[in-house]
Enzyme design. Structure first.
Site, short mmCIF file in Angstrom:
data_model
loop_
_atom_site.label_atom_id
_atom_site.label_comp_id
_atom_site.label_asym_id
_atom_site.label_seq_id
_atom_site.Cartn_x
_atom_site.Cartn_y
_atom_site.Cartn_z
CB ILE A 163 10.07 9.17 24.56
CG1 ILE A 163 11.19 9.85 23.76
CG2 ILE A 163 9.83 7.77 24.06
CD1 ILE A 163 12.52 9.13 23.85
N GLY A 164 8.63 12.42 24.75
CA GLY A 164 8.75 13.66 25.54
C GLY A 164 8.43 14.88 24.71
CB VAL A 200 12.36 13.69 22.65
CG1 VAL A 200 13.43 12.60 22.44
CG2 VAL A 200 13.01 15.02 23.01
N GLY A 256 8.46 19.41 25.16
CA GLY A 256 8.68 20.62 25.95
C GLY A 256 8.49 21.84 25.08
N GLY A 257 8.85 22.99 25.64
CA GLY A 257 8.66 24.23 24.92
C GLY A 257 9.52 24.33 23.67
CE LYS A 304 15.04 19.66 22.10
NZ LYS A 304 15.87 20.28 23.17
CG ASP A 364 15.72 23.61 31.77
OD1 ASP A 364 15.03 24.04 32.72
OD2 ASP A 364 15.20 23.13 30.74
#
Length: 280
Positions: free
Chosen positions: A18-19, A26, A21-22, A41, A138
């Site tokens: 579902i996600g 997740v 990033g750097g 995560k 962030d």
């Protein structure tokens, strides 16, 4: 994630990604023991030499979320290691991030923006009021999850920090340049990275508001043709280059947002009152 690893830690059945990033990716997973859904995560470190930094980021995220309670902050439930990877089990929040909302449906209405940003600022004020204060660093539309009932959650605290007054400058440049304050990266005018504080989050409040209202990245100027004067004033004050010229607390931002709300209500009610009194 490979098919043979669909069940991790002997209990979490991975349903979907579902996600990403750097710092990690997740997954949505179901606990086969209690049937509940969680967001898990998995932290990513492509370079073995980055392991210490990775552990630091994990500890930072844990320290922020483990001991804090606020409606906009997700809860954490477990941390474990498997196959030399760290996994953090968190509250799963059903909804869509605000970048996706704007990209697919267009900019938010002023009423929607007020609801979202009042919640965001309330959560930031809670973090900033802790001792020592926690600086999120962030804030951006993709880190704000909007649920069907209009409630929001802030996600991804991997670069949040506890403010240390004795530090002269942050060790690393952190944040998303599109939304982060100048002092998080330094700028062309000679401002270098320094010990970011809560005013860095306030800068991101302004850039986030601008994006949500216009669908555009903030470029250092607030075009009053794109947004109303009252919102333009808030964004302009949030995004001053010098931190001392910004709002000094998100409570002050909330107060001005509430003034915007009152102004909107007056504009809606005035024609009705005028029409009624004319009949009388």
């Amino acid at each position: 994630m490979d098919k043979e690893n669909l069940i991790i830690n002997g209990r979490y059945l991975v349903l979907e990604n579902i996600g990403k990033g750097g710092a990690g990716e997740v997954f949505l997973a179901r606990d086969i023991k209690n049937g509940r859904k969680y967001a898990i995560k998995r932290y990513i470190s492509s370079n073995p030499n980055d392991r210490n930094q990775l552990i630091d980021n994990i500890e930072r995220e844990l320290n922020v979320l483990k001991y804090t309670t606020h409606p906009v902050l997700p809860k954490i439930y477990n941390l474990f290691m498997e196959d030399s990877r760290f996994f953090l089990v968190m509250e799963y929040v059903e909804g869509i991030n605000l970048k996706e909302v704007v990209d697919t449906k267009g900019a938010l209405s002023e009423e929607q923006l007020l609801s979202v940003m009042e919640q965001v600022c309330s959560g930031l004020y809670y973090l900033h009021s802790l001792e020592p204060p926690i600086v999120y660093r962030d804030l951006k539309p993709s880190n704000i999850i909007l649920s069907d009932d209009g409630k929001i959650k802030l996600i991804d605290f991997g670069i949040a920090k506890r403010y240390n007054r004795e530090l002269i400058a942050d060790k690393y440049a952190y944040g998303t340049k599109e939304f982060a304050s100048p002092e998080q990266f330094g700028n062309s005018k000679g401002m270098g990275i320094y010990n970011t504080d809560i005013r860095s989050d306030i800068y991101a409040v302004g850039t986030t508001m601008f994006y949500l209202l216009t669908g555009r990245s903030y470029n250092g100027k607030v075009d009053s043709a794109l947004i109303s004067r009252s919102f333009a004033k808030i964004i302009s004050k949030c995004t001053k280059v010098r931190p001392k010229e910004r709002y000094q607390s998100t409570i002050d931002v909330i107060c001005d947002l509430k003034r915007c709300r009152k102004s909107m209500i007056r504009k809606l009610i005035y024609p009705i009152i005028k029409k009624i009194t004319k009949k009388i």
